[in-house]
Design a protein around this motif. Sequence first.
Motif, short mmCIF file in Angstrom:
data_model
loop_
_atom_site.label_atom_id
_atom_site.label_comp_id
_atom_site.label_asym_id
_atom_site.label_seq_id
_atom_site.Cartn_x
_atom_site.Cartn_y
_atom_site.Cartn_z
N VAL A 139 0.85 -1.25 0.00
CA VAL A 139 -0.04 0.00 0.07
C VAL A 139 1.03 1.14 -0.01
O VAL A 139 1.67 1.33 0.88
CB VAL A 139 -0.93 0.05 1.11
N TYR A 165 -10.70 11.64 2.27
CA TYR A 165 -9.68 10.83 2.07
C TYR A 165 -9.05 10.77 3.73
O TYR A 165 -8.82 11.60 4.43
CB TYR A 165 -8.49 11.57 1.21
N TYR A 195 -4.94 5.63 4.09
CA TYR A 195 -4.66 5.74 2.59
C TYR A 195 -5.76 5.56 1.69
O TYR A 195 -5.41 5.12 0.32
CB TYR A 195 -3.29 5.27 2.39
N ARG A 196 -6.94 5.55 2.06
CA ARG A 196 -8.06 5.33 1.31
C ARG A 196 -8.97 6.52 1.07
O ARG A 196 -9.11 7.41 2.10
CB ARG A 196 -9.03 4.37 2.17
N TYR A 226 -14.64 2.10 -1.08
CA TYR A 226 -13.14 2.93 -0.86
C TYR A 226 -12.42 2.44 -2.14
O TYR A 226 -12.51 1.65 -2.65
CB TYR A 226 -12.63 2.65 0.47
N ASP A 260 -7.99 2.69 -2.96
CA ASP A 260 -6.63 3.12 -2.52
C ASP A 260 -5.68 2.45 -3.49
O ASP A 260 -6.04 1.94 -4.80
CB ASP A 260 -6.43 2.17 -1.25
#
Length: 185
Positions: free
Chosen positions: A61, A75, A80-81, A151, A153
Motif C-alpha cells: 500500500v 480521504y 490511505y483510502r 473505498y 486505494d
Amino acid sequence: MADGTLIVGTITTSSGSGTITLGQSGETLALGSGVTSQFNQPAFHAYLSATQTISNDTVTVVQFNTESFDTDSAYDNSTYRFTPQTAGKYYVYAGILHNPSSSNNIQQASIFIRKNGTDITENFFASSTNPADSLTVVNSIIVDLNGSSDYVDVVGQQAVSSGTNRFSGDSTKSRTYFGAYRIGA
C-alpha cells in the motif's frame, strides 16, 4: 423574462423534489464571477511526502500521507483510502515514482488501483534486459462508488536486481500521488 434579472433566494419544484431545468437545449449556463459550484465533488489529491522503503517484489500500500486538498474530508491519510459519502461515478488517478537506491536496476514496476481491496486496474513496466534507473508508472480509471462503504486505494510493486526498493516522495511536490473526483451520478 426577456432581458431581465430574476432575484431569488431559493428555487425549488412545486412538489419540493424532482428536476429543475435551467435553459434549453443548446444554451450555456454561465456562473458569475466569484460564484462557486459543487461540480466534481467530493474530490481530493494526496501525495507521498517522503520516500517509502518497501520490500522487493511485494505488493505494498502506498502511504499517500499529505493532502493537497480534500473537499469533503473523504480521504484518510492514515489508512490511505478515499471513501466518499456521495454515490456516483468517480475518476480516480495515481502515479508512483519508482526510484530504488541503486542505478539501472528496476526490472519490474507496477501500480494498481483497488476498490474495496480488489484490483480494478493495473499498469506496469517490465524489462530484465534493460533495467531502468527510475520511472513513474501512472494509472487511472472511472469507477462506481456507493457513497457509504466503497473505498479506493493504491498499491505498488517493484522488483530490482540490487539495492533498496523505494517509492519516491517529496515534501514540496507530487512525485507519487493519488486523487479522485466525482464526475456524475
